[in-house]
Design a protein around this motif. Sequence first.
Motif: not given
Length: 1218
Positions: A53, A89-91, A86-87, A74-75, A79, A93-94
Amino acid sequence: MTSLPAVTRSARAGRGRRRSVAGGGRAGAAMAECSGLQFVSPYAFEAMQKVDVVRLAALSDPELRLLLPCLVRMALCAPADQSQSWAQDKKLILRLLSGVEAVNSIVALLSVDFHALEQDASKEQQLRHKLGGGSGESILVSQLQHGLTLEFEHSDSPRRLRLVLSELLAIMNKVSESNGEFFLKSSELFESPVYLEEAADVLCILQAELPSLLPIVDVAEALLHVKNGAWFLCLLVANVPDSFNEVCRGLIKNGERQDEESVGGRRRTEALRHLCKMNPSQALRVRGMVVEECHLPGLGVALTLDHTKNESPDDGVSDLVCFVSGLLLGTNAKVRTWFGTFIRNGQQRKRDNISSVLWQMRRQLLLELMGILPTVRSTHIVEEADVDMEPNVSVYSGLKEEHVVKASALLRLYCALMGIAGLKPTDEEAEQLLQLMTSRPPATPAGVRFVSLSFCMLLAFSTLVSTPEQEQLMVMWLSWMIKEEAYFESISGVSASFGEMLLLVAMYFHSNQLSAIIDLVCSTLGMKIVIKPSSLSRMKTIFTQEIFTEQVVTAHAVRVPVTGNLSANITGFLPIHCIYQLLKSRSFTKHKVSIKDWIYRQLCETTTPLHPQLLPLIDVYINSILTPASKSNPEATNQPVTEQEILNVFQGLSGGENTRLTQRYSITTQLLVLYYVLSYEEALLANTKILAAMQKKPKSYSSALMDQIPIKYLIRQAQGLQQELGGLHSALLRLLATNYPHLCIVEDWICEEQITGTDVLLRRMLLTNIAKNHSPKQLQEAFSMLPGNHTQLMQILEHLTLLSAGELIPYAEVLTSNMNRLLNAGVPRRILQTVNKLWMVLNTVMPRRLWVMTVNALQPSVKIVRQQKYTQNDLMIDPLIVLRCDQRSSSDGYNFAHVERISSCPSKAYLNSHLKETAEQDIRPSQNNAMGPEAPEVTREELKNALLAAQDSAAVQILLEICLPTEEEKAQSSNTHSLLKSVHSTTGPKSPELEEEDSLLCNLREVQCLICCLLHQMYIADPNIVKLVHFQGYPCELLALTVAGIPSMHICLDFIPELIAQPELEKQIFAIQLLSFLCIQYALPKSLSVARLAINVMGTLLTVLTQSKRYAFFMPTLPCLVSFCQAFPPLYEDIMSLLIQIGQVCASDVATQTRDFDPIITRLQQLKEKPLEVSGLCKDSSNKSFSRDIASMDPDVRLCQCVENTIIEIINMSVSGV
């Protein structure tokens, strides 16, 4: 997710602005495919691969735009990874997507019912399958009002998905129906530069959501058929990074075998190059797929060129050189043919030559070659060139050491390209190659290798030398090779320098072996290439007339490296053939060049199966040692192998604890050296007269050397390798029978067959690790405990019986040196028996050395104190040494067995061989000799036979003397008999069976049996020995033993008449005594006639002998008449008449004296007339009447008494017989 609707609204607001841009884009001019398009960078692809990320956040907006389909999915999708990291990393990405306008359109694409879309797509495929691929009907898209691009612009997300899916399925169907023929599909949707990104988003979403309907490999294959397909393919793979290898392998597997030949192949290659640029870490792996599938050779080269450009420049071999060399010089013939076809086809294409991958590869290789060429150019080199050399000749020199390995690799590559792939070099390439080949490397192993490769390349591709200047440059370089060869070898430490190759080629040229030169070139280059013999004609002229004359060839021959592990498996023309030809033509002796060291090294580098040229090489080498090249120069011979060199070959076979560790040479080498030594000795004997006439006396190998060679062991090893040794085994047997006949005794061969039978194999199965671990030192310690402790020695000896003959060799010295301990009293018979068994096993592998050690060990104590050690030569000169051992050895059967075996071996055969070796050395022919030139030889032959006969007879006499009991044995026997008599006088009469058993179960009887067996073999081998021994005579006490124990004694009947006719009275007595035992043993008609002759002779001698001689003759012979009567009753009358006649003669002599012997005469007459009545009375009365004054009787009286006793014994014998 709260920020995504706002982004979507802003995206819709900006759609109108994009419409105007799209209109302008459609009107633009046609651009080169993919030019101006932004591809995914390696940095971005790696970030996607690792889902980094932080690195994704660092991307620019254009780079991030290409990866939005994957990032949005992915967003939005749930998942599988529920971790806290990963949570977070997902934030991120958003947050990253929240500022991108195009995200809303992708979210809208993901909101479609993909299940219904997939069903409609399946129905459309079925419809197309029924109606044909060219049908315009479509279930996904119906009633298109405008062009595909306008429809795409005016459609919402579901319809956009259907438009792209319909177009993609149509292309995929056409690809599947094209049967491999490439086509380029014109598709407005994939060509419009305005909507490329939106179309790419739709394509990525479709493939991600409908993977079963749209396999990524099939999608990738379809994209090759549309404009901008490489760009779409890279975006598709970048959004599904895990599919990179799968896509690449699929594209390669479906690709063409020769990609440069078609548009489709070039488009496929270009697409794969873009993929590898996006993921450079996998470029070499993709190249491996290319080689594995044998497809797209241009791609493999292009990827290698890309990788080479990215490499940091250094002096090592480039990846391009390694890759192409591996393809052409590898073991895979399919790959070699495939890439060779690529090279040949590339040369035939004239169009677009500069832009082809092959041209780029050749240009890169030429740049690398020119990059390592020496920078110093000299127009004239005084030290290395001729003075009259033209000044315009340019010479490269001084190749850097760090460039030598790379230069060698380039030379081999160009050889492969020209010889295997058929590359035709340009003038520039040929010039630069020649300059590189004729450069001078430093004196290192790599430099030696470079010069060898350059030389072979000149031979293989003589077309590189086309002008006189280039030819002169080559000659200068070859002259430099000859001059610097010794320096290179001394400095580099490489024994096999390029000088050996020059010599081989020169010898091949001199012998016109052009095919051998071709094989040598191919072997050195490491590749099989086609070389026409006609192309070597100019090189042959240069070599034979300008560079290498015969003298130069001979001088360099000794520097040719021997062939390592030479065997029959190595075919072709080898250095051994060259040396053989030079030896045969006597070139070495003519030019005084020593070849001994080379031949010795080659013999040491041999293995099985035996090369057929080795034995002829040894034979011609021996001939060159003994026979001069010309009579005018008798010293022109080669040097023989030294004794120390021969001993080095056999080191480790003479015994010791580290036998297996010290053995350096193979059995093949040892057998060849043995063949050399035996052949040398035989040839020396055969050429003795010629050498004596030339006053030349080559040195023979010493007996000490021959003693240390385990001849019998090597012959046994050769027997088991007959199939692999060719004719070597039979040749060795022939030489052995000539030089060492005592090692070819039939009895020994029979014993060896027994030792190598199945029983031994079963015993070997019982061989434990404990038995293997017994060392000679432990055996010596066990012997030292005798006679107190027998157990440990017995245990070790039993374990040693399980070993093979070769494994027993290290124990031989300990066994023989302690044999004198076994002569002491109290040693168990089991130990003697086991030692005898081990000795017999050792006798099969090391007989001569074993004999010497045994004789030295069994010497009398007086000689041992004096440190008198015999050698094999001593046994050869005087074999009777064996019979002068300690007397105790002849009193025991097992110890005497060793003495017997030794005495039987170096006797007649051994001495005969020795005399044959020296037969010609003492001959000094004289022209004035009245007896003629043949007389000395005849005389020497007679003397030899006489010496042999005397030696054999002396051995027989000594052996017969051993059969007599000693004083101790006589005393012990008498004490035993007296003790038995005293015991049996109280218990009863003595049993005859017990008395016989006591006489048989003794050591003396065992020794007597062994001697009788040995004498029987000697008598059968040479019957003349029997006659000679019996004419010499031996103690009459042994007659009963020899006649009964030696089956061949019946041949004495042939010469007994001659023995009786001898004038010596002792010989006549011995003959009659011998005949008496023979008649009992062999009651044959021939025995009867000889017995009758003996009786007549006795009657004749009665009338001619004086009183004293008559007494000396008849006293020992009268008892023999009893045996004659027992064997032949018809002789009774003649014998009785003879006895009465003897008595009358004695009585007539006594009548002149005062005493009256009439009662004796009367009694004799009564015995003759009435034997049965008078015999019983006379038997008692005679003893009583004469017992008082026997001592005072004269010889006639005693002889008369003996006659009376003989008559009584005959009568009693006949009565008991009746």
